[in-house]
Scaffold this active site. Structure first.
Site, PDB file in Angstrom:
ATOM      1  N   CYS A   1       2.301 -14.508  57.547  1.00  0.00           N
ATOM      2  CA  CYS A   1       2.228 -14.636  56.257  1.00  0.00           C
ATOM      3  C   CYS A   1       0.752 -14.617  55.854  1.00  0.00           C
ATOM      4  O   CYS A   1      -0.215 -15.190  56.470  1.00  0.00           O
ATOM      5  CB  CYS A   1       2.672 -15.979  56.028  1.00  0.00           C
ATOM      6  SG  CYS A   1       2.615 -16.398  53.992  1.00  0.00           S
TER       7      CYS A   1
ATOM      8  N   CYS B   1      -0.363 -18.443  54.616  1.00  0.00           N
ATOM      9  CA  CYS B   1      -0.690 -19.591  55.547  1.00  0.00           C
ATOM     10  C   CYS B   1      -0.748 -19.154  57.046  1.00  0.00           C
ATOM     11  O   CYS B   1      -0.873 -19.678  58.002  1.00  0.00           O
ATOM     12  CB  CYS B   1       0.438 -20.536  55.418  1.00  0.00           C
ATOM     13  SG  CYS B   1       1.949 -19.976  56.230  1.00  0.00           S
TER      14      CYS B   1
ATOM     15  N   CYS C   1       8.075 -17.430  53.007  1.00  0.00           N
ATOM     16  CA  CYS C   1       7.750 -18.043  54.157  1.00  0.00           C
ATOM     17  C   CYS C   1       7.950 -19.439  54.138  1.00  0.00           C
ATOM     18  O   CYS C   1       8.099 -20.158  53.068  1.00  0.00           O
ATOM     19  CB  CYS C   1       6.143 -17.989  54.008  1.00  0.00           C
ATOM     20  SG  CYS C   1       5.353 -19.121  55.166  1.00  0.00           S
TER      21      CYS C   1
ATOM     22  N   CYS D   1      12.951  -6.322  53.560  1.00  0.00           N
ATOM     23  CA  CYS D   1      12.172  -5.132  52.845  1.00  0.00           C
ATOM     24  C   CYS D   1      10.795  -6.193  52.395  1.00  0.00           C
ATOM     25  O   CYS D   1      10.938  -6.866  51.286  1.00  0.00           O
ATOM     26  CB  CYS D   1      12.846  -4.540  51.650  1.00  0.00           C
ATOM     27  SG  CYS D   1      12.034  -3.211  50.950  1.00  0.00           S
TER      28      CYS D   1
END
Length: 164
Positions: free
Chosen positions: A82, A85, A130, A153
């Site tokens: 991510c 983070c 996330c 996607c």
């Protein structure tokens, strides 16, 4: 009078069931995100941490142009994290070329993403975020390859690649 009540019941019960289907995933996502205090930044704090383009995708649920991400062609071994983070979300061995113009994966790392229903295009889609910071990643569809049949996607700007 009975006819009125039966029509009202006929309309209200399916509507209430439909609303439960819509709002339950959002409540689950909101409750799980609320427990992640360390990633509960204000809008201004997120803007200071992210580029304007990445902020738009992660925090405003935006979408980048198809075929614009360099990660679409990334072929090395490693993990896709991510961009908000740094949580690992996808392994390179689950990446494939979907032909859609966005990095696509047939499965995520267990526990790394959470989903909710998205009606932005009127028809329901499954949006995923996330699981640590709540950053919007993309949408998951049921047209991917075996063994899952899923296509995650992903917006390339919502990810960063960490090679092995």
């Amino acid at each position: 009078m009975n006819q009125f009540l039966s029509r009202r019941t006929f309309i209200l019960i399916p509507t209430m069931s439909f609303l439960k289907i819509i709002f339950k995933p959002m409540q689950v996502l909101a409750s799980s995100l609320a427990s992640k205090e360390e990633w509960n930044f204000s809008k201004d704090e997120w803007k200071a941490r992210l580029s304007p383009e990445t902020y738009y995708i992660l925090r405003e649920e935006g979408t980048e142009r198809a075929f614009s991400s360099q990660l679409n062609n990334e072929k090395r071994k490693g993990n896709f994290h991510c961009a908000g983070c740094d949580l690992p979300l996808f392994s390179s061995d689950k990446k494939y070329d979907s032909g859609t113009g966005w990095p696509s994966f047939w499965d995520s790392i267990e526990g790394s993403v959470e989903t909710k229903v998205d009606f932005k295009l009127i028809v329901p889609r499954t949006e995923y975020h996330c699981s640590r910071c709540g950053g919007h990643q993309g949408h998951v569809f049921n047209d991917g390859p075996p063994p899952t049949g899923k296509r995650y996607c992903n917006n390339g700007l919502a990810l960063k690649f960490v090679p092995d």
